[in-house]
Design a protein around this motif. Sequence first.
Motif, PDB file in Angstrom:
ATOM      1  N   MET A   1     -12.672  -8.281  48.809  1.00 20.06           N
ATOM      2  CA  MET A   1     -13.398  -9.417  49.298  1.00 20.06           C
ATOM      3  C   MET A   1     -12.796 -10.430  50.222  1.00 20.06           C
ATOM      4  O   MET A   1     -11.470 -10.394  50.538  1.00 20.06           O
ATOM      5  N   ILE A   2     -13.457 -10.796  51.308  1.00 16.25           N
ATOM      6  CA  ILE A   2     -13.070 -11.353  52.128  1.00 16.25           C
ATOM      7  C   ILE A   2     -12.866 -12.829  52.206  1.00 16.25           C
ATOM      8  O   ILE A   2     -13.902 -13.562  51.868  1.00 16.25           O
ATOM      9  N   VAL A   3     -11.715 -13.238  52.472  1.00 16.00           N
ATOM     10  CA  VAL A   3     -11.673 -14.855  52.182  1.00 16.00           C
ATOM     11  C   VAL A   3     -11.651 -15.334  53.535  1.00 16.00           C
ATOM     12  O   VAL A   3     -10.579 -15.160  54.198  1.00 16.00           O
ATOM     13  N   ARG A   4     -12.536 -16.190  53.668  1.00 16.78           N
ATOM     14  CA  ARG A   4     -12.369 -16.747  54.963  1.00 16.78           C
ATOM     15  C   ARG A   4     -11.576 -18.068  54.861  1.00 16.78           C
ATOM     16  O   ARG A   4     -11.963 -18.899  54.207  1.00 16.78           O
ATOM     17  N   LYS A   5     -11.116 -18.246  56.008  1.00 14.44           N
ATOM     18  CA  LYS A   5     -10.451 -19.758  56.001  1.00 14.44           C
ATOM     19  C   LYS A   5     -11.207 -20.845  56.436  1.00 14.44           C
ATOM     20  O   LYS A   5     -11.987 -20.688  57.243  1.00 14.44           O
ATOM     21  N   PRO A   6     -11.221 -21.847  55.511  1.00  7.41           N
ATOM     22  CA  PRO A   6     -12.104 -22.968  55.926  1.00  7.41           C
ATOM     23  C   PRO A   6     -11.920 -23.507  57.443  1.00  7.41           C
ATOM     24  O   PRO A   6     -10.673 -23.617  57.842  1.00  7.41           O
ATOM     25  N   GLN A   7     -12.894 -23.913  58.103  1.00 10.33           N
ATOM     26  CA  GLN A   7     -12.406 -24.395  59.451  1.00 10.33           C
ATOM     27  C   GLN A   7     -12.157 -25.870  59.394  1.00 10.33           C
ATOM     28  O   GLN A   7     -12.851 -26.617  58.815  1.00 10.33           O
ATOM     29  N   LEU A   8     -10.932 -25.997  59.760  1.00 10.45           N
ATOM     30  CA  LEU A   8     -10.461 -27.756  59.619  1.00 10.45           C
ATOM     31  C   LEU A   8     -10.728 -28.134  60.836  1.00 10.45           C
ATOM     32  O   LEU A   8     -10.988 -27.894  62.050  1.00 10.45           O
ATOM     33  N   SER A   9     -11.204 -29.765  60.768  1.00 14.64           N
ATOM     34  CA  SER A   9     -11.451 -30.475  61.525  1.00 14.64           C
ATOM     35  C   SER A   9     -10.261 -31.132  62.325  1.00 14.64           C
ATOM     36  O   SER A   9      -9.065 -30.848  61.743  1.00 14.64           O
ATOM     37  N   LEU A  10     -10.203 -31.841  63.515  1.00 17.65           N
ATOM     38  CA  LEU A  10      -8.998 -32.011  64.088  1.00 17.65           C
ATOM     39  C   LEU A  10      -8.200 -33.060  63.235  1.00 17.65           C
ATOM     40  O   LEU A  10      -6.937 -32.919  63.216  1.00 17.65           O
ATOM     41  N   THR A  11      -8.997 -33.991  62.597  1.00 17.73           N
ATOM     42  CA  THR A  11      -7.991 -34.891  61.626  1.00 17.73           C
ATOM     43  C   THR A  11      -7.563 -34.421  60.530  1.00 17.73           C
ATOM     44  O   THR A  11      -6.301 -34.417  60.027  1.00 17.73           O
ATOM     45  N   GLN A  12      -8.080 -33.099  59.916  1.00 18.32           N
ATOM     46  CA  GLN A  12      -7.419 -32.407  59.178  1.00 18.32           C
ATOM     47  C   GLN A  12      -6.248 -31.517  59.632  1.00 18.32           C
ATOM     48  O   GLN A  12      -5.407 -31.208  58.861  1.00 18.32           O
ATOM     49  N   LYS A  13      -6.464 -31.101  60.556  1.00 21.13           N
ATOM     50  CA  LYS A  13      -5.468 -30.220  61.187  1.00 21.13           C
ATOM     51  C   LYS A  13      -4.179 -31.076  61.653  1.00 21.13           C
ATOM     52  O   LYS A  13      -3.057 -30.621  61.224  1.00 21.13           O
ATOM     53  N   LEU A  14      -4.352 -32.384  61.890  1.00 20.30           N
ATOM     54  CA  LEU A  14      -3.436 -33.390  62.095  1.00 20.30           C
ATOM     55  C   LEU A  14      -2.665 -33.788  60.921  1.00 20.30           C
ATOM     56  O   LEU A  14      -1.212 -34.054  61.063  1.00 20.30           O
ATOM     57  N   TYR A  15      -2.985 -33.527  59.675  1.00 21.48           N
ATOM     58  CA  TYR A  15      -2.593 -33.710  58.425  1.00 21.48           C
ATOM     59  C   TYR A  15      -2.400 -35.034  57.897  1.00 21.48           C
ATOM     60  O   TYR A  15      -2.365 -35.486  56.797  1.00 21.48           O
ATOM     61  N   LEU A  16      -1.909 -35.718  59.024  1.00 17.66           N
ATOM     62  CA  LEU A  16      -1.439 -37.285  58.568  1.00 17.66           C
ATOM     63  C   LEU A  16      -2.503 -37.911  58.219  1.00 17.66           C
ATOM     64  O   LEU A  16      -2.468 -38.799  57.086  1.00 17.66           O
ATOM     65  N   PRO A  17      -3.646 -38.043  58.936  1.00 14.25           N
ATOM     66  CA  PRO A  17      -4.801 -38.886  57.958  1.00 14.25           C
ATOM     67  C   PRO A  17      -5.376 -38.365  56.666  1.00 14.25           C
ATOM     68  O   PRO A  17      -5.433 -39.385  55.801  1.00 14.25           O
ATOM     69  N   GLU A  18      -5.349 -37.248  56.495  1.00 15.28           N
ATOM     70  CA  GLU A  18      -5.236 -36.465  55.142  1.00 15.28           C
ATOM     71  C   GLU A  18      -4.473 -37.064  53.925  1.00 15.28           C
ATOM     72  O   GLU A  18      -4.749 -37.269  52.979  1.00 15.28           O
ATOM     73  N   ILE A  19      -3.156 -37.076  54.594  1.00 11.34           N
ATOM     74  CA  ILE A  19      -2.222 -37.475  53.726  1.00 11.34           C
ATOM     75  C   ILE A  19      -2.414 -39.091  53.456  1.00 11.34           C
ATOM     76  O   ILE A  19      -2.358 -39.268  52.065  1.00 11.34           O
ATOM     77  N   LEU A  20      -2.900 -39.858  54.249  1.00 15.11           N
ATOM     78  CA  LEU A  20      -3.099 -41.211  53.969  1.00 15.11           C
ATOM     79  C   LEU A  20      -4.000 -41.227  53.105  1.00 15.11           C
ATOM     80  O   LEU A  20      -4.231 -42.388  52.119  1.00 15.11           O
ATOM     81  N   ARG A  21      -5.153 -40.276  53.102  1.00 13.09           N
ATOM     82  CA  ARG A  21      -6.321 -40.334  52.129  1.00 13.09           C
ATOM     83  C   ARG A  21      -5.637 -40.023  50.602  1.00 13.09           C
ATOM     84  O   ARG A  21      -6.103 -41.038  49.581  1.00 13.09           O
ATOM     85  N   GLY A  22      -4.956 -39.194  50.611  1.00  9.17           N
ATOM     86  CA  GLY A  22      -4.354 -38.959  49.437  1.00  9.17           C
ATOM     87  C   GLY A  22      -3.553 -40.136  48.815  1.00  9.17           C
ATOM     88  O   GLY A  22      -3.547 -40.372  47.755  1.00  9.17           O
ATOM     89  N   LEU A  23      -2.687 -40.739  49.837  1.00  8.93           N
ATOM     90  CA  LEU A  23      -2.000 -41.850  49.203  1.00  8.93           C
ATOM     91  C   LEU A  23      -2.810 -43.015  48.867  1.00  8.93           C
ATOM     92  O   LEU A  23      -2.388 -43.775  47.844  1.00  8.93           O
ATOM     93  N   MET A  24      -4.000 -43.173  49.579  1.00  9.01           N
ATOM     94  CA  MET A  24      -4.871 -44.199  49.121  1.00  9.01           C
ATOM     95  C   MET A  24      -5.354 -43.974  47.642  1.00  9.01           C
ATOM     96  O   MET A  24      -5.403 -44.963  46.562  1.00  9.01           O
ATOM     97  N   ILE A  25      -5.774 -42.545  47.353  1.00  2.00           N
ATOM     98  CA  ILE A  25      -5.971 -42.420  45.728  1.00  2.00           C
ATOM     99  C   ILE A  25      -4.920 -42.609  45.015  1.00  2.00           C
ATOM    100  O   ILE A  25      -5.180 -43.218  43.845  1.00  2.00           O
ATOM    101  N   THR A  26      -3.811 -42.161  45.093  1.00  2.00           N
ATOM    102  CA  THR A  26      -2.490 -42.595  44.110  1.00  2.00           C
ATOM    103  C   THR A  26      -2.285 -44.127  44.069  1.00  2.00           C
ATOM    104  O   THR A  26      -1.896 -44.460  42.957  1.00  2.00           O
ATOM    105  N   MET A  27      -2.713 -44.824  45.274  1.00  2.00           N
ATOM    106  CA  MET A  27      -2.383 -46.241  45.086  1.00  2.00           C
ATOM    107  C   MET A  27      -3.301 -46.945  44.380  1.00  2.00           C
ATOM    108  O   MET A  27      -2.945 -47.816  43.436  1.00  2.00           O
ATOM    109  N   ARG A  28      -4.639 -46.352  44.408  1.00  2.00           N
ATOM    110  CA  ARG A  28      -6.008 -46.857  43.612  1.00  2.00           C
ATOM    111  C   ARG A  28      -5.325 -46.629  42.179  1.00  2.00           C
ATOM    112  O   ARG A  28      -5.464 -47.711  41.267  1.00  2.00           O
TER     113      ARG A  28
END
Lengths: 171, 367
Positions: A1-28
Motif C-alpha cells: 500500500m502506498i501511504v501518501r504524506k498529507p500536503q501540509l500548509s505553510l502554517t502547519q509546516k511552521l508548527y507553532l500555530p498548530e501548537i497554539l491551536r492544541g494549547l487552546m484545546i487543553t486550556m479549554r
Amino acid sequence: MIVRKPQLSLTQKLYLPEILRGLMITMRHFLRRKSVTYEYPEKAKPVPANFRGLHRLIQRPTGKERCVACELCLTACPANCISMVATDPNDPNVEKFPLRYEIDTLRCIYCGFCEEACPCDAIELTPHYEQASSRREDFVHAKSRLLENNQFVPEGERISRVKTNETYLRV
Amino acid sequence: MEGGVGIESHLFMDLILDLLPILVKMLVGFFVVLTTTAYLTLAERKFSAYMQDRIGPNRVGPFGLLQPLADGVKFIFKEDVVPNHVHKVFYIAAPALMLVPALLGYVVIPFGDSIELFGRTITLQIADVDIGILYILAIGGLSVYGLFMAGWASNNKYSLLGGLRASAQMVSYELTLGLSVVGALLVYGTANLRQIVLHQTEYWTLFGSIQVPHWGIFLQPLGFVLFLISAFAESNRLPFDLPEAENELVGGYHTEYGSMKFAMFFMGEYTGMITISALTVTFFFGGWHIPWIEHAGLTHNVVAALGVLAFLAKTACFLFLFIWVRWTLPRFRYDQLMSLSWKGVFPAALLNVFGTALCLYVLRRPM
C-alpha cells in the motif's frame, strides 16, 4: 500500500500555530473544570433504574414475606443458588410459605431470572452492590437478611417496582 | 590596646552585618526553590488532571495540598535498592550530579531590585556575577553528565539508550540555547543579569505618550521563541523528553533508580524548570520590573517588594506554560528532534544573531 504524506500548509509546516491551536484545546478543558471522575467512596456512582444488585424479599404490610414458596425462582435460577424449604403456615389466607429461603450470592450471577419468574413479585434485585466480607458465610443470605435488604430500597419503592397482579396483594 | 580591640570588634560586627543578608538570601532562596519544586509536582498532577477532565490528587489534606509532603515521606522511607549489575560509584554519584547543578543554577538570577534596610543597600540577588548568563549555561551544561552517567552506570539497555539520547539532545540544544541568547546579549551589551534587567526597565515613547518597556520580548521576538524551544529541550520536558520516553525506554536513564535517588532526578528536572523559567523572565520579560510602576509614587522598598512578587508571578506563568505544553503535545521522534535542532533552531538562531548585529551596527553607527 502506498501511504501518501498529507500536503501540509505553510502554517502547519511552521508548527507553532498548530501548537497554539492544541494549547487552546487543553486550556479549554482546563478552564471548563468538568470532571468525569466519580469520587466513589464519598459519592456513589448513580446506577441505572434496572440495575441488578443484591436480592431482597418483598414484605407484606404485616412484615412477613410475600413469597408463597412456589419454587419457580429456584427452578429458573441458572446458577442454582436458591434453596428453599416450604411449609404450611396455619394461616387461612396463605396456602404455603418458605420456612427457609437462602440465596448463595457467591454462586449468584445476578441475571434477574428469579425476579422474572416470580408470579407474585416477592423477590427483587435491589440497586445495592457494596457487598464485601472476609467470611464466606456472610455471602449466604438467609430469609431474615433478605427481608432486611429492603433497607437498600427507598421507602416509597419498598412494595415493588413492577406492576403487580392484584390477586397476590390481598394480604 | 583597648581601642584596637574596639576597632576589631567593630570590623567584626561589620563583617557579620555584611554576611547576614547573604546568608538569609541563600537560605530563603534555597527554601523557596525547594518548596516550589515540591509543589510544582503537585501542580503538574493537578493541572494535568484538569486538562484531562479529571480531579487529580485530593486525598492528602485539603485539595491534596499536603501531597508533596506525603510523596517526600514515601521517597525517604522507601528501601534504597542498588542493583547488583550496576557500576556502584557512578550509579550513586549520578543523581547528585543531576540535582546539584540544578540547585546551583538559580543563584545568579536577580529576583528583585535592591532594598534599603538600616542604612544598608541589599540587592535582591544571591550572587551578582558579571558573567551570570555564562554561569547558568555552564552549570546547566553539567547536568548532562548526571543523565549520561546514570544511563551508563545502570548497565541496562534502556538506561543506556536514554543516556545516549540525553547527551545528544542536551549537547545539541545547549548550543541553540546559548546562540539564542547571543542576540539578546548583543542588545543589552552585558552578561550581568542584574544589568540586563535594569536595561529593560527603560521605556520607548511611542506616539508622544505611550510608554513601552524595553522588554527583551520586543527586542528579540525570534530569540525568545528559539530560547523557549531550547529551554524545553534543555530541561528534558515534553515534547522533548526523549531521555525518559517511558513508553519506549521504560524510564530511560532512571529505569534502575528508586526511592530517594529517583526523587533526586525528579527534583533536578523540576528545579531546572524553575531556573530556566526565571531565566526566561529575566531575559525577555523584564525580570522584577513592573511596567509604569515608577509613576505610582511608591517608596523604593515597596516597589522592590512588589517587584519580587512580579518576578515570582512571571516565573509562575512560565512554569504553567511548561506544564501546559507537556499535557498538550506528544513526544517528538528522535530524528525529528535532531533535525529540528540542527536544521531549524540552529540556523534560525544564527540568523537572529546576524540580523541583530546588523541592526545594531546600523543603529549605533556614529552619525
